[in-house]
Design an enzyme around this catalytic site. Structure first.
Site, PDB file in Angstrom:
ATOM      1  N   ASP A 118      44.520 -27.187  37.752  1.00  0.00           N
ATOM      2  CA  ASP A 118      44.093 -27.781  39.012  1.00  0.00           C
ATOM      3  C   ASP A 118      42.999 -28.800  38.677  1.00  0.00           C
ATOM      4  O   ASP A 118      42.517 -28.858  37.543  1.00  0.00           O
ATOM      5  CB  ASP A 118      43.564 -26.681  39.931  1.00  0.00           C
ATOM      6  CG  ASP A 118      42.974 -27.211  41.208  1.00  0.00           C
ATOM      7  OD1 ASP A 118      43.638 -28.015  41.891  1.00  0.00           O
ATOM      8  OD2 ASP A 118      41.817 -26.838  41.524  1.00  0.00           O
TER       9      ASP A 118
ATOM     10  N   GLY B  36      43.019 -34.202  51.969  1.00  0.00           N
ATOM     11  CA  GLY B  36      41.966 -34.881  52.701  1.00  0.00           C
ATOM     12  C   GLY B  36      42.366 -35.316  54.095  1.00  0.00           C
ATOM     13  O   GLY B  36      41.631 -35.100  55.069  1.00  0.00           O
TER      14      GLY B  36
ATOM     15  N   ASP C 288      40.236 -30.532  41.429  1.00  0.00           N
ATOM     16  CA  ASP C 288      38.969 -30.421  42.156  1.00  0.00           C
ATOM     17  C   ASP C 288      38.413 -29.004  42.089  1.00  0.00           C
ATOM     18  O   ASP C 288      39.079 -28.033  42.467  1.00  0.00           O
ATOM     19  CB  ASP C 288      39.153 -30.836  43.619  1.00  0.00           C
ATOM     20  CG  ASP C 288      39.357 -32.335  43.765  1.00  0.00           C
ATOM     21  OD1 ASP C 288      38.674 -33.087  43.055  1.00  0.00           O
ATOM     22  OD2 ASP C 288      40.195 -32.752  44.586  1.00  0.00           O
TER      23      ASP C 288
END
Length: 255
Positions: free
Chosen positions: A14, A57, A16
């Site tokens: 992954d 986001g 972030d």
């Protein structure tokens, strides 16, 4: 489901919170984008921790609007406005990364190097945008970072976000491997659920915004990957009996 360390062929990372503690810079970038559009909106750390339960986001902005400004979702141009905000947020984030505000978490570069030297395959499995991935990894691993990875799955693939397993299944298909041939490195409960649903065992290195989440199903939960002289501490799960995560440790966890 049983796994065997003898069959470890790939590491799936992954981005972030896992490769780097990026989420606080993301939060600040969202707030900068809001201010740049003349919006009196501010996401505090506590609010952002809640919003991180929503992957993506644009999806996060929409989820927050549903909570705080539901009437805006009725506007015919709302999708375009969300897209503009997200693009501006990405610009602020990538500028911050380029300015040297991010570093890889302990042990990440070491483990990537060890895996490459041992002939293991590497992949990125994230729901963040490719622009964010490019900015972070170019700044931390070098401009030729893509050569290190055999598959790169970002939010630009248009797949359902974690905890859906689609990003992991897409990556396994590109690698031509089964889930049990790999170990995923994640930092969130959503990431654990996504990897496990694709049959991939998961090691968690909890991050600033994921501490205290339910990581049920993970092989172990560590503070980070650790370094010689800077050992991790075990938060939950099996104690691997060493102070830094290397390939030998991952194979022990799989046994």
């Amino acid at each position: 489901m049983n796994f065997s360390g003898n069959h470890l062929k790939a590491l799936l990372f992954d981005v972030d919170g896992t490769l780097a503690e990026t989420e606080e810079l993301h939060r600040l970038a969202f707030n900068a984008a809001f201010a740049g559009q003349g919006l009196n909106w501010h996401w505090s750390q506590d609010l952002y921790r809640e919003l991180l339960q929503v992957a993506g986001g644009r999806e996060r902005i929409r989820a927050w609007l549903a909570q705080a400004h539901a009437h805006l979702l009725e506007q015919p141009d709302i999708d375009d406005r969300i897209a503009v905000l997200h693009r501006l947020k990405t610009d602020h984030y990538t500028a911050g990364v380029a300015a040297g505000r991010m570093a890889l978490r302990p042990g990440v570069a070491r483990l990537i190097g060890e895996a490459r030297s041992a002939g293991l395959r590497l992949a990125i499995v994230t729901t963040t945008s490719r622009a964010n991935v490019d900015a972070l990894l170019a700044a931390t691993l070098g401009t030729d970072w893509e050569e290190l990875f055999d598959a790169i799955c970002s939010g630009d693939e248009g797949l359902p976000k974690k905890p859906a397993p689609d990003a992991y299944r897409w990556t396994l298909d590109r690698l031509g491997l089964d889930g049990g041939d790999c170990v995923a490195i994640e930092d969130t409960a959503n990431g654990v659920q996504a990897a496990r649903a694709a049959g991939v065992p998961v090691l968690v290195t909890e991050s600033l915004y994921s501490r205290g989440e339910d990581f049920d199903g993970a092989l172990a939960v560590l503070s980070d990957l650790g370094e010689p002289g800077q050992p991790f501490h075990v938060v939950a799960g099996k104690d691997p009996g060493a102070g830094w995560a290397d390939l030998a440790l991952l194979r022990r966890l799989l046994c």
